[in-house]
Write an enzyme that holds these catalytic residues in place. Sequence first.
Site, PDB file in Angstrom:
ATOM      1  N   LEU A 199       0.864  -1.174   0.000  1.00  9.53           N
ATOM      2  CA  LEU A 199       0.000   0.000   0.000  1.00  9.53           C
ATOM      3  C   LEU A 199       0.901   1.226   0.000  1.00  9.53           C
ATOM      4  O   LEU A 199       2.009   1.190   0.537  1.00  9.53           O
ATOM      5  CB  LEU A 199      -0.887   0.036   1.250  1.00  9.53           C
ATOM      6  CG  LEU A 199      -1.915  -1.092   1.433  1.00  9.53           C
ATOM      7  CD1 LEU A 199      -2.608  -0.942   2.783  1.00  9.53           C
ATOM      8  CD2 LEU A 199      -2.935  -1.080   0.306  1.00  9.53           C
ATOM      9  N   ASP A 200       0.439   2.316  -0.592  1.00  8.31           N
ATOM     10  CA  ASP A 200       1.191   3.563  -0.538  1.00  8.31           C
ATOM     11  C   ASP A 200       1.367   3.996   0.918  1.00  8.31           C
ATOM     12  O   ASP A 200       0.565   3.626   1.792  1.00  8.31           O
ATOM     13  CB  ASP A 200       0.456   4.670  -1.300  1.00  8.31           C
ATOM     14  CG  ASP A 200       0.370   4.402  -2.784  1.00  8.31           C
ATOM     15  OD1 ASP A 200       1.201   3.620  -3.290  1.00  8.31           O
ATOM     16  OD2 ASP A 200      -0.523   4.972  -3.439  1.00  8.31           O
ATOM     17  N   LYS A 201       2.370   4.801   1.155  1.00  7.01           N
ATOM     18  CA  LYS A 201       2.667   5.280   2.510  1.00  7.01           C
ATOM     19  C   LYS A 201       1.431   5.870   3.190  1.00  7.01           C
ATOM     20  O   LYS A 201       1.137   5.559   4.350  1.00  7.01           O
ATOM     21  CB  LYS A 201       3.785   6.332   2.451  1.00  7.01           C
ATOM     22  CG  LYS A 201       4.080   7.005   3.786  1.00  7.01           C
ATOM     23  CD  LYS A 201       5.125   8.093   3.637  1.00  7.01           C
ATOM     24  CE  LYS A 201       5.353   8.828   4.959  1.00  7.01           C
ATOM     25  NZ  LYS A 201       6.343   9.918   4.820  1.00  7.01           N
ATOM     26  N   THR A 238      -1.736   5.509   2.389  1.00  9.43           N
ATOM     27  CA  THR A 238      -2.951   4.694   2.316  1.00  9.43           C
ATOM     28  C   THR A 238      -2.995   3.774   3.530  1.00  9.43           C
ATOM     29  O   THR A 238      -2.004   3.143   3.879  1.00  9.43           O
ATOM     30  CB  THR A 238      -2.970   3.852   1.024  1.00  9.43           C
ATOM     31  OG1 THR A 238      -2.978   4.728  -0.102  1.00  9.43           O
ATOM     32  CG2 THR A 238      -4.204   2.963   0.975  1.00  9.43           C
ATOM     33  N   ARG A 291      -5.656   5.961  -7.559  1.00 13.79           N
ATOM     34  CA  ARG A 291      -5.425   7.405  -7.589  1.00 13.79           C
ATOM     35  C   ARG A 291      -5.389   7.935  -9.018  1.00 13.79           C
ATOM     36  O   ARG A 291      -5.937   8.995  -9.316  1.00 13.79           O
ATOM     37  CB  ARG A 291      -4.131   7.719  -6.840  1.00 13.79           C
ATOM     38  CG  ARG A 291      -4.190   7.331  -5.369  1.00 13.79           C
ATOM     39  CD  ARG A 291      -2.821   7.234  -4.732  1.00 13.79           C
ATOM     40  NE  ARG A 291      -2.144   8.516  -4.743  1.00 13.79           N
ATOM     41  CZ  ARG A 291      -0.844   8.669  -4.498  1.00 13.79           C
ATOM     42  NH1 ARG A 291      -0.097   7.588  -4.233  1.00 13.79           N
ATOM     43  NH2 ARG A 291      -0.301   9.862  -4.518  1.00 13.79           N
TER      44      ARG A 291
END
Length: 297
Positions: free
Chosen positions: A142-144, A146, A243
Amino acid sequence: MAENFLRQLEPQTIDAGLRLDVYLAARIDLLSRSSAARLIESGGCLVNGRKSKPAYRLKAGDKILLKDTCEPSMPDILPALPIPFRVIYEDHDILVVDKPPGVVVHPAPGHTTNTLVNGLLLHCPEVDGVGPGGRPGIVHRLDKDTSGLLVVAKTVRAHQVLGEKFKKRQIDKKYLALVHGRLKEKRGQVDFPIGRHPVDRKKMATISTSARTALTFWRVRRVYRQATLLELDLKTGRTHQIRVHCKAMGHPVVGDQVYGFRRKSGLDAARQLLHAWQLKFEHPVAGTRMVFRSPVP
């Protein structure tokens, strides 16, 4: 696979005609086009068993072998650190965690410590050595900024099986996102291909010479005065897929500093309001069907 070459890629029909360096930069996280070119020229990349050139034009069916040097260098020893995360489920083979926003999943250039991996090594030291160096136990990310659910492999067997399930799209992931504006329809899909941005290599875009198929289904969960809460179902796993697709719809995720509105909209947040709320998969060893949900933080 040839000795010292640890990764293999096989270009598809859609990739035919791309330069080799462009293709590698699009397929490998954190690898720039210039770094890809150096890797190729140094012999760290073979095409059909032979050294090639950065400008080589790919053909469908080419077999590309890569040395492990194509991955960003990481510390030899990853420290075990008290990193915050919530354990949702754990057994001998897997761990399901709820990652808080602001935590990077694994070490990467510019962020080599204080990651979820450091916390995993403290919580369950046996994960060390499961999977590639620098990413023990990690099978997806997961993105930082998120938040939400991640499944972690604690054994080599679980890592291999889960990796294959993600590759074959047999893991069901659903997200919640608060996006700008109101959508006219109640549900729909976005199928714009995604690849590296042609100028900014840290970003992804739907206009790219290396775009790959991407499919996102969405439905409206709740409508607010200036925003809409969406439930999103990923059928592919491209970098920044939600996104980028939300931006392409004209409804970027609230708080997204990369793909959001550049102008002030009167609606903002300290981080992107994106949450991995549901995870469904078959246990990699027992084969039982598992379903996990995480409340919005």
